[in-house]
Design an enzyme around this catalytic site. Structure first.
Site, mmCIF file in Angstrom:
data_model
loop_
_atom_site.group_PDB
_atom_site.id
_atom_site.type_symbol
_atom_site.label_atom_id
_atom_site.label_comp_id
_atom_site.label_asym_id
_atom_site.label_seq_id
_atom_site.Cartn_x
_atom_site.Cartn_y
_atom_site.Cartn_z
ATOM 1 N N GLU A 49 0.876 -1.171 0.000
ATOM 2 C CA GLU A 49 0.000 0.000 0.000
ATOM 3 C C GLU A 49 0.908 1.214 0.000
ATOM 4 O O GLU A 49 1.788 1.338 0.870
ATOM 5 C CB GLU A 49 -0.904 -0.010 1.227
ATOM 6 N N CYS A 57 -3.162 7.336 5.459
ATOM 7 C CA CYS A 57 -3.081 7.003 4.039
ATOM 8 C C CYS A 57 -4.369 7.350 3.312
ATOM 9 O O CYS A 57 -4.385 7.413 2.081
ATOM 10 C CB CYS A 57 -2.740 5.527 3.856
#
Length: 526
Positions: A263, A300
């Site tokens: 990620e 994020c």
């Protein structure tokens, strides 16, 4: 609070190297007490060898035994007390309430994966019964289930010292899949990592797990050796695009390429639609500001891009958003490196001729100042890399589009994202409902009238998305689907029932759900 600083290998502590690394107080920049021994190449090899030896035993344990292990880890995490919380706050500058909440999330996801193991659907069992009378050729008896891929290397994230770190989602998913873990401790919170690793080892010993089921190494420069080790069969990573891409390239260049589930980078666009703007523009400006600055923007899923159709109402919205951002207090970031990266990102935005600064005090000192910018839509339509790149911190960029057609073009120009959000009322949904179809090919999660800085750990959650949000859009790093990343299918053909894995036997002793000739069933075959 004594810290050994030694690496964790096969249930023991190891300190063969001479190089010491130190943890830093995020508030003061000073060293915290204690030193950590950077792993040698020999210790990296020993950690992977231990995980490989454990794999043969661990993967063949009943799923209920692995569930007991995960539940024991959860109990150990919950028992980490005030001194642990204080230590983690010192290393990360995160408030104690955040650490307590994150500890609960981390233990909760361990228990969630334990439930997955107990219900058995992770096996993905499929059975095509033999059709000996079928013409022109008979069909053999075919039975498929899934097993762990092997030892997994996990790299922790800086921004979630618990939930995306030592005992975080990647570790939980790998252990649930039957895969031992070699964890590379993040340099930003090594003391926290040691305390959590100790909890994992206690849980392993309590439940009789093989010694190498969990291993952890410290130091910089050891990640490459870990990823390239032939015993590692998959990688889990949360971090920057540069770091994730480097790991992907290393893994692809191995004699035996392996998957990397990384990620990496997302700007998480928020689309502000006209009717919602007219009905509650001021409220949305306040809520969006709160989302951008929450946790100093170190999520994020932080909303880094705001899109709206040019109008007087949207101009008023931008003005209020600018004022709100200017009123926000500066915050301490996770570590000096994160602050330096934030400053670098701000300088790049400020230097671009197509971007103007709208709000926020001048960046100075050791804390991050929230910032708001506006970019010309042409930068988005031409896929200018600066506008597509995440600025990790309390910063967002507004883009005005001319009309609905240009809004669709702007969405089409976006790179892959973790999330996209629609702020819309009922009239907007009637007029702009087609945006859902446009967004779903770009993102892993589409939100309506919410804000992306909050990820529920559940069966349905997707925390992933097309590149560069992740290296593999078919998975997720949050939620029970995360286990799929570390499983692979195996098919048995015409194998006697007594020799089949229990999940595939006619009697189905585990009582799990199987797909039998297209029909889900938990019953024994007749």
């Amino acid at each position: 609070m004594h810290l050994s600083g030694s690496n964790f290998i096969a249930g023991q502590r190891s300190a063969q190297g001479q190089t010491l690394v130190y943890s830093i107080n995020a508030h003061t920049g000073e060293r915290l007490p204690g030193a950590f021994y950077q792993a040698t190449l020999g210790e990296v090899d020993a950690a992977v060898t231990a995980a490989s030896a454990a794999f043969a035993l661990y993967r063949n344990l009943p799923a209920t035994r692995r569930a007991e292990f995960l539940e024991a880890i959860a109990d150990e995490l919950d028992s980490l007390g005030d001194d642990f919380v204080t230590l983690t706050c010192q290393e990360t500058a995160l408030p104690s309430a955040r650490i307590l909440g994150e500890r609960g999330r981390t233990s909760g996801q361990m228990r969630l994966f334990a439930r997955v193991l107990r219900r058995g659907d992770f096996y993905g069992a499929r059975i095509d019964q033999a059709l000996p009378a079928r013409t022109p050729l008979p069909r053999p008896d075919l039975r498929q289930y899934r097993i762990g891929v092997g030892p997994v290397a996990v790299f922790g994230a800086s921004n979630f010292p618990l939930a995306f770190s030592t005992a975080g989602g990647d570790t939980a998913a790998a252990l649930a899949a039957g895969c031992p873990v070699v964890f590379k401790a993040h340099s930003g919170h090594m003391a926290t990592a040691e305390r959590v690793a100790e909890a994992l080892i206690r849980a392993a010993e309590r439940t009789g797990m093989p010694a190498g089921v969990f291993n952890m190494i410290f130091g910089s420069g050891v990640g490459e050796a870990l990823v390239k080790h032939p015993g590692i069969q998959a990688v889990g990573f949360t971090g920057s695009l540069h770091g994730g891409r480097a790991l992907c390239d290393m893994a692809a260049a191995r004699p035996q390429p392996i998957p990397v589930f990384a990620e990496m980078s997302s700007i998480n666009p928020v689309l502000v639609l006209p009717q919602a703007l007219a009905n509650r523009g001021s409220q949305m400006a306040r809520e969006l500001t709160a989302s951008v600055v929450q946790g100093c923007g170190q999520f994020c899923t932080n909303p880094g891009l705001v899109l709206g159709i040019r109008s007087a109402a949207f101009s008023a919205f931008i003005e209020q958003l600018s004022g709100n951002m200017a009123e926000q207090a500066a915050q301490t970031m996770l570590n000096p490196g994160t602050l330096n990266s934030y400053k670098k990102g701000l300088r790049a935005l400020q230097a671009h001729p197509g971007i103007k600064h709208l709000g926020g005090a001048a960046q100075h000192g050791t804390q991050a100042q929230p910032q708001l910018f506006e970019a010309d839509v042409s930068l988005l339509l031409t896929q200018d890399e600066l506008l597509q790149e995440e600025v990790f911190g309390p910063c967002t960029v507004v883009v005005q589009v001319a009309d609905e057609a240009e809004l669709l073009r702007a969405v089409d120009a976006l790179h892959g994202q973790l999330t996209a959000t629609l702020l819309a009322d009922s009239d907007d949904l009637s007029a702009f409902g087609h945006l859902f179809a446009a967004l779903e090919v770009k993102v892993g999660r589409v939100l309506l009238n919410g804000y992306p800085t909050g990820v529920e750990v559940s069966d349905a959650m997707v925390h992933g998305g097309p590149y560069p949000a992740t290296s593999d859009a078919r998975g997720t790093s949050v939620g029970t689907l995360a286990i799929d990343r570390f499983l692979r299918p195996v098919c048995y053909q015409n194998v006697p029932d007594a020799l089949l894995p229990a999940a595939l036997q006619n009697a189905n002793p585990l009582g799990i759900q199987r797909l039998i000739d297209g029909i889900p069933s938990t019953a024994a075959l007749s």
